[in-house]
Structures are given as structure tokens and as C-alpha cells.
Design a protein around this motif. Structure first.
Motif, PDB file in Angstrom:
ATOM      1  N   UNK A  13       0.792  -1.204  -0.030  1.00 20.65           N
ATOM      2  CA  UNK A  13      -0.053   0.030   0.019  1.00 20.65           C
ATOM      3  C   UNK A  13       0.857   1.197  -0.068  1.00 20.65           C
ATOM      4  N   UNK A  14       1.982   1.259   0.861  1.00 15.47           N
ATOM      5  CA  UNK A  14       2.778   2.459   0.931  1.00 15.47           C
ATOM      6  C   UNK A  14       3.438   2.713  -0.570  1.00 15.47           C
ATOM      7  N   UNK A  15       3.905   1.691  -1.190  1.00 18.63           N
ATOM      8  CA  UNK A  15       4.554   1.542  -2.355  1.00 18.63           C
ATOM      9  C   UNK A  15       3.456   2.098  -3.444  1.00 18.63           C
ATOM     10  N   UNK A  16       1.958   1.546  -3.450  1.00 18.35           N
ATOM     11  CA  UNK A  16       1.324   2.011  -4.312  1.00 18.35           C
ATOM     12  C   UNK A  16       0.999   3.424  -4.149  1.00 18.35           C
ATOM     13  N   UNK A  17       1.069   4.132  -2.886  1.00 12.95           N
ATOM     14  CA  UNK A  17       0.724   5.511  -2.473  1.00 12.95           C
ATOM     15  C   UNK A  17       1.751   6.248  -3.385  1.00 12.95           C
ATOM     16  N   UNK A  18       3.119   5.958  -3.212  1.00 12.73           N
ATOM     17  CA  UNK A  18       4.240   6.473  -4.122  1.00 12.73           C
ATOM     18  C   UNK A  18       3.945   6.352  -5.294  1.00 12.73           C
ATOM     19  N   UNK A  19       3.532   5.388  -6.019  1.00 16.29           N
ATOM     20  CA  UNK A  19       3.507   5.191  -7.283  1.00 16.29           C
ATOM     21  C   UNK A  19       2.405   6.074  -8.007  1.00 16.29           C
ATOM     22  N   UNK A  20       1.204   6.214  -7.210  1.00 14.81           N
ATOM     23  CA  UNK A  20       0.168   7.181  -7.552  1.00 14.81           C
ATOM     24  C   UNK A  20       0.692   8.676  -7.527  1.00 14.81           C
ATOM     25  N   UNK A  21       1.527   9.018  -6.585  1.00 12.13           N
ATOM     26  CA  UNK A  21       1.840  10.128  -6.583  1.00 12.13           C
ATOM     27  C   UNK A  21       2.840  10.619  -7.776  1.00 12.13           C
ATOM     28  N   UNK A  22       3.647   9.684  -7.980  1.00  5.88           N
ATOM     29  CA  UNK A  22       4.191   9.765  -9.426  1.00  5.88           C
ATOM     30  C   UNK A  22       3.763  10.055 -10.530  1.00  5.88           C
ATOM     31  N   UNK A  23       2.593   9.268 -10.623  1.00  6.79           N
ATOM     32  CA  UNK A  23       1.557   9.125 -11.731  1.00  6.79           C
ATOM     33  C   UNK A  23       0.840  10.699 -11.882  1.00  6.79           C
ATOM     34  N   UNK A  24       0.501  11.127 -10.985  1.00  5.22           N
ATOM     35  CA  UNK A  24      -0.259  12.108 -10.691  1.00  5.22           C
ATOM     36  C   UNK A  24       0.640  13.550 -11.135  1.00  5.22           C
ATOM     37  N   UNK A  25       2.059  13.330 -10.630  1.00  2.26           N
ATOM     38  CA  UNK A  25       2.836  14.442 -11.054  1.00  2.26           C
ATOM     39  C   UNK A  25       3.149  14.351 -12.505  1.00  2.26           C
ATOM     40  N   UNK A  26       3.345  13.230 -13.025  1.00  4.92           N
ATOM     41  CA  UNK A  26       3.587  13.185 -14.376  1.00  4.92           C
ATOM     42  C   UNK A  26       2.369  13.611 -15.413  1.00  4.92           C
ATOM     43  N   UNK A  27       1.244  13.321 -14.658  1.00  2.00           N
ATOM     44  CA  UNK A  27       0.180  13.961 -15.572  1.00  2.00           C
ATOM     45  C   UNK A  27       0.145  15.359 -15.612  1.00  2.00           C
TER      46      UNK A  27
END
Lengths: 212, 212, 212
Positions: free
Chosen positions: B156-170
Motif C-alpha cells: 500500500x505504501x508503495x502504491x501511494x508513492x506510485x500514484x503520487x508519481x503518476x499524478x505528478x507525471x500527468x
């Protein structure tokens, strides 16, 4: 409904059924919510993912279409809330699983043939697409892969469908009709051998066979 | 230190930490010296290797740069000589492991986005990069993968970081700052939930739920 | 017999031996006929398949040449009918297995060098080609991979052959002679250390080492 849409609907039905069966197994193993989702995904898209990686189709289909992630997630949610009831639907799950096996092995074989593989190799990849997800699931759940040891006509049914597809391909009559016939062959073989309790042979006991 | 160097240093730190944790697990399982080195390598470069194979980046990064083999070998050697002392550093290893998880899931997600994957698939591959090596390690050690069953906020922690990166990328603001924030998010989430003993939900017991 | 034919004959001999050993292990685990064939295939072509996928050689060699499927199938059939007698041939199987290990690690290393990998990475892939199939087999049979834990000079022998190939490659003298020498090195190392009961070191017991 044209052929592509039909194909997608059937494929996603296979994903759904396999994901549901995987998630129920994860519930029985008392995995947590993350484990449920992961096992649902691995069981449903694992076989196709391995096939695509072997064929060099990158990124694999399951990572290009969001529905291949949404459907397993939905199946995991269903298993989470409804698992006490679903466990009673053992019979329906088994029928659905046979359809999943049928569609996956047929579409897997056709994909491999389209990628230029010869018939025997394409059949192998088709069977792998059908049973691969389940094998990875069993390894994660630390169980001996059922398909290798329980003596049921599971991989054999998938192989029959794959060979049917390869024959139709050679005769240049592969199409929606042949695909449907292939899926039907797998489903009938799987359910008939299950109902008749047919068993694959197991090697004879070593002691019995040894001379004297 | 420019961005590329920083990225490499962080990535290799993740490799080192994961290799060390894997080698210590192999020591506990009484593996021999080869087993130690293999488990150290698999734990540290396994997740990224699977990601690169799925993305079609061949040969994978870990096989193009010698440091990705040298660092796990060094970590295995350290674990070999110092394992009695390292076992007491459980707390430090855990903190380091959280950083490894953070960096791997952030860099994995960014790599997948750069390869053209959509956000949900990229997040999945990012989490896979972070937790994949550990899952392969557990399978080799014949243990049920911890990340799927122990109820901790790891994936879950890893997923939170991944989602953060994806949002920043968008939002087109992904860069060193966003990457650092993503890693920090993973580390804080992982360590805070560990300290607070938060637990992921496990499916309700079947008997309790069944009506009547 | 020219070099290509010799190479193919040696490679298929390796496939045959590894498939036979895998099928015998599946017989002992009481797998059914499908399990026998699958374990025979995985044990024999699994290592090369993983290597080809990592190198991006798609489809992998084992799926382009029908003999790579026919030979394991034949080995599985042999194991099926003759397993009581074959179990007595433990010594011969071991010698044959050493040859399989030798040829696979030499050809795997050369394949990776030809694909442009640097020497250390090529050696790693060579060893993986030699021992990979056996590791997958052990995971499917739910056993701790022997190569990681039993302390025998198995992966070390493979590594010696791989390093030999890499050195010959660097010196630009790699050819039939060097390949044969590499295979011989692996076979001799493997059988000599087996005969002399040499053991790889295992980490010291934690209690003994801890100070005081």
C-alpha cells in the motif's frame, strides 16, 4: 456485436472467472486485502502475460487495456464481500472456470500462430495461457500446482482445444466459428471428464513394477 | 551531484538494502554461500528485471551495468561475515528497507510511464518493482509471500508513492522534487503504519458471515 | 559432423538428460502424466527460455525448433515406463546431468556474449541457463531449490565453465575447442567435487559467532 467485441467480451469473461477463483483461494488462505487483489490479478492475467513476454509482445496486452486490471479488481472485491455465498456456488464456479480455460487456450493458441510460431509450439503456448495463471497462483499460495498432480483432464482439455485451433489454422478455416467450436470442445471435455470422474494415469508404484 | 548520479546512487542504495535483507533471510534458512549470493541478487534486482522484461527493455538495466551485480555480491559478503551483529540491527534494516521500497516503486513507476504505459498500468509495474524481488525471494525460501498475507502496509505504501508519481507525471511536474516527495511518502507511510501497528483488513471468517 | 550439428547434438543431449532427471523427480512426487511432461519440459528448456526472454530473443530458441519439445516428451515417456530401472542408474544419471550442466552453461554464456553482454553478466546468464530449469522444477515440486542450499559444487562448476568461456571470448579464441574445454571443466569439477564430497561453506552458527 462484431468479432472483435465478441472476442474482448469472451476474454474478459475468462479474466473475471479466473480472478474470482483466485481471490476465493486467497480468502481460504487468509491473505489480506492486498493479497486478494494480487492473487486475483496473477490468476487471471498471469498466463497471458507470460505468453506475451515469450512472444515479445511488449508491453503485454494486459498492460495496454485498463479493463484487464479493472475486471480482476472487481472480482477481488466481489470475493471479499460475497465469499460465504460464493463458496456454495462451487458448481457454477467450476462451469465458469471451464469456459475461462476454453477461451484462454483458444485465444492463446491463435495469438501464438498469428505471431508466426509453428503448430506444436503454438499449442504449448495456448495451454500455457490457459493454465499458467493457475500454476503461478498455486506457487504463491505454496500449494503443489493442481494441474500437474491431481489427475484431472484440465490441461488435456485445453490441449484438445489448442490442437483444434491449430488444425483449423492449417486448413485456413480459422475464424469465429472455429474459435467457438474450440472453446466448446474444451468446456465439454473438461465438464464431461469431471462428471464422469475420469482420471489421468499416474506412474505405477515403483515396488509393484520392479521385477521379482 | 546531478540528477542522473543522484538517481543511480539512490537506486543502488535500494539494491544494497534489499540484497542485505535477502542475504540475511538466506542465512536464517541455512543456505550455502551460493544460495546467499543468489538470494541477495534475486531480492535486489529481481523486481526491476521482471519490470524490464515486461516492458521489453532488453537486456534489462541490471545486466547492462556491472554495479547492479557488484552491490548485491558485496551485500551477501557483508551478511556472511556480520550476520550475528546485523540481526541486532533489525530496526535500522527496516528503515533502510523502507527507503529501498520507496526508491524502487518511484523509479519503477517513472520508468513505465516513460515507456508509454498509462497511469494505472505504470503504477502496477512500479509496485511490482518495489515488492517483486521480495516475492521471488519468499518463493525460493519456500515461504508464503509476506507482502500478500501479513497485513502490513507495505504494498500500500508503495502504491501511494506510485500514484503520487503518476499524478505528478500527468500534471507535467515530475522531476527530482516530485521523485523525492514520492520516496518520502512511501517511507513515512511504511514506517508510520509499522510504528502504529496498523493492519490491513483480512476477509471476515466464513462461519461468522454465513447467515444463520 | 560440423560445428553447428555438434552444437545441436550436445544441446539436445543436455535437454534430454535434464528432462529425464525432472521426469523422475515428478514420478517420485506422484504427479500425473501431464505433470510428468510439464516438469520434464520446464527442467530442460526452462533455463534457456528465461535466458532468451531476458536477452530479448523472441520467440525463444526452444519454441522455434520442434526438437526442443520432442526430446523432453520422449524423456518423459521413458521415465514413465522405465522409472523402476532408471532409479538404479543413479550414477549414470548423475554423470549425464554433469554433462548437461556443462553444455548449458557454456552455450548460455556464449549466447549472452554474442548478444553483446559484458563478461560478468554473460557468466551470470550462463549459470542461469545451466541451473535455472532445476530451480523452476524445485519450486513446482515445492522443494527448497537444491542448488541454493545443499552445499554441492553445482553452480560453482557451472560458473567455472562460464568464466572459461568469457576468458576465451576476450582473448578471441572462443571456438569448438574452447567450448569443449569449458564443458570438460564443468564436468570434471562437478564429478570430482561430488566424489571427494567437497562442501561449500555455510554461514557460521549465529550463537557461536556472537561475541561473549
Amino acid at each position: 456485436m462484431d468479432a472483435t467485441v465478441l472476442s474482448l467480451v469472451l476474454d474478459l469473461s475468462g479474466v473475471f472467472v479466473f480472478a474470482l477463483a483466485g481471490a476465493l483461494a486467497a480468502v481460504r488462505a487468509r491473505f489480506d486485502v492486498i493479497g486478494l487483489v494480487v492473487v486475483a490479478m496473477v490468476s487471471s492475467i498471469g498466463g497471458g502475460l507470460v505468453r506475451d513476454v515469450i512472444l515479445g509482445t511488449e508491453p503485454p496486452l494486459a498492460l495496454r487495456d485498463w479493463r484487464y486490471l479493472a475486471v480482476p479488481t472487481a472480482a477481488a472485491a466481489l470475493a471479499w464481500w460475497l465469499h460465504p455465498r460464493l463458496s456454495r456456488l462451487r458448481r457454477s464456479v467450476r462451469v465458469a472456470d471451464a469456459f475461462g480455460l476454453g477461451f484462454f487456450s483458444v485465444s492463446g493458441t491463435a495469438t501464438a500462430l498469428a505471431a508466426g510460431l509453428a503448430a506444436p509450439q503454438a499449442c504449448l503456448l495456448g495451454v500455457l495461457t490457459g493454465v499458467g495463471g493457475g500454476v503461478i497462483r498455486d506457487v504463491l499460495l505454496r500449494e503443489v500446482p493442481l494441474v500437474l498432480s491431481d489427475g484431472q483432464f484440465y490441461a488435456v482439455a485445453a490441449l484438445a482445444g489448442a490442437v483444434g485451433v491449430a488444425v483449423a489454422w492449417e486448413l485456413e478455416v480459422y475464424g469465429l466459428l472455429a474459435a467457438t467450436a474450440g472453446v466448446a470442445l474444451v468446456v465439454v471435455l473438461r465438464l464431461a471428464t469431471l462428471g464422469l470422474r475420469w482420471r489421468l494415469p499416474v506412474p505405477a508404484d515403483q515396488r509393484r513394477r520392479s521385477p521379482g
